[in-house]
Design an enzyme around this catalytic site. Structure first.
Site, PDB file in Angstrom:
ATOM      1  N   GLY A  35       0.804  -1.216   0.000  1.00  0.00           N
ATOM      2  CA  GLY A  35       0.000   0.000   0.000  1.00  0.00           C
ATOM      3  C   GLY A  35       0.832   1.259   0.000  1.00  0.00           C
ATOM      4  O   GLY A  35       2.068   1.233   0.061  1.00  0.00           O
ATOM      5  N   GLY A 103       0.049  -1.441   6.122  1.00  0.00           N
ATOM      6  CA  GLY A 103      -0.956  -0.387   6.126  1.00  0.00           C
ATOM      7  C   GLY A 103      -2.339  -0.946   6.381  1.00  0.00           C
ATOM      8  O   GLY A 103      -2.507  -2.123   6.712  1.00  0.00           O
ATOM      9  N   GLU A 124      -1.112 -10.759   2.757  1.00  0.00           N
ATOM     10  CA  GLU A 124      -0.919  -9.939   3.950  1.00  0.00           C
ATOM     11  C   GLU A 124      -1.340 -10.693   5.212  1.00  0.00           C
ATOM     12  O   GLU A 124      -0.641 -10.646   6.238  1.00  0.00           O
ATOM     13  CB  GLU A 124      -1.708  -8.639   3.828  1.00  0.00           C
ATOM     14  N   LYS A 142      -7.608   6.741   8.652  1.00  0.00           N
ATOM     15  CA  LYS A 142      -7.833   5.296   8.809  1.00  0.00           C
ATOM     16  C   LYS A 142      -8.239   4.927  10.229  1.00  0.00           C
ATOM     17  O   LYS A 142      -8.614   3.786  10.499  1.00  0.00           O
ATOM     18  CB  LYS A 142      -6.554   4.533   8.430  1.00  0.00           C
TER      19      LYS A 142
END
Length: 280
Positions: A35, A103, A124, A142
């Site tokens: 990311g 991320g 991931e 976020k």
């Protein structure tokens, strides 16, 4: 180098702080996420290597084609999970990853995470599960209390292409009270797991390519909108139980801490809210 936007500067600040804190000379194996924020983490990692502040035999485990290229361009050594033990013929190389820095699309108060905006959540999650510690980095946008509060693009779900329409239909038949068999009993089963009456699943389309996004693993991605997610584990399990679903982009109770960069240059560091209450 062109001036960074406030959002990118915030990402860079968080990434640099997390790398400085966690990539010490004792770290032998590092997981590298995917990311826009991870770009800055690798930038800092390359600087530390040039300064002689990393393990001399540091190995990085990538989570996507993107992170593989970033690691290689930084002059760092890459390895897959299957390669970790053979790296050291004496058997001294650890079978797990010391720390992974990655991320997120959104993080809730318990550090449950939505990931997969870059369609890399299968790898991931595999790398995160093999890590002693998962550290999340991002900008303040976020950071949320509840998953789905800010991120409205849905939960990424990697699926086999041969049955994506059937899988989409089965996902959309779920209800807020749907539970995997093992979680179908108990008080939590009577509470709504998500906000919408039923999910809305959309096949993710590629940009500058006709047709759907194809993951690094050769699969498709369904973006599943459910509104706010009140029980991330229940949503993850209910979707994961559908045959043909390969991985769900909800990471429950995997992250140990998160670093968020703010527009004013400050950095917020968080651990799960339940641990904060225990410490109090």
């Amino acid at each position: 180098m062109s001036a960074l936007s406030l959002a990118d500067q915030a990402k860079r600040n968080a990434a640099f702080a997390a790398v400085d804190r966690h990539v010490t000379p004792e770290v032998r194996v590092l997981g590298v996420g995917t990311g826009s924020t991870v770009v800055f983490a690798v930038e800092r990692l390359a600087e530390l290597k040039q300064q002689g502040r990393t393990h001399p035999d540091l190995v990085c485990v990538p989570t996507s084609f993107q992170s593989t290229q970033l690691i290689a361009d930084a002059g760092l050594r890459t390895a897959d999970l299957n390669d970790l033990l053979p790296l050291d013929p004496t058997g001294g190389c650890p079978a797990s990853i010391d720390v992974t820095i990655d991320g997120a699309d959104e993080v809730d108060s318990e550090l449950n995470v939505i990931k997969g905006g870059g369609a890399a959540h299968l790898r991931e999650k595999v790398v995160a599960a093999a890590s002693k510690k998962l550290v999340i980095i991002g900008d303040h946008r976020k950071d949320a209390t509840t998953l789905g509060e800010k991120w409205d693009q849905g939960v990424p779900v990697e699926v086999t292409p041969i049955a994506w329409r059937s899988i989409k239909s089965q996902i959309e038949r779920l209800t807020p009270l749907s539970r995997a068999p093992a979680a179908a009993a108990g008080p939590a089963a009577a509470a709504a797991a998500f906000e919408f009456a039923s999910p809305v699943a959309v096949l993710r389309q590629a940009v500058r390519k006709a047709g759907p996004v194809v993951t690094d693993n050769g699969n498709f991605v369904l973006d599943v909108r459910v509104g706010k997610i009140f029980d991330p584990a229940a949503v993850e399990q209910a979707i994961k139980m559908i045959p043909g679903v390969i991985e769900v982009g909800i990471f429950c109770r995997m992250a140990s801490e998160a670093w968020f960069g703010n527009d004013d240059g400050s950095i917020a560091w968080r651990i799960p809210q339940s641990l904060v209450k225990e410490q109090d």
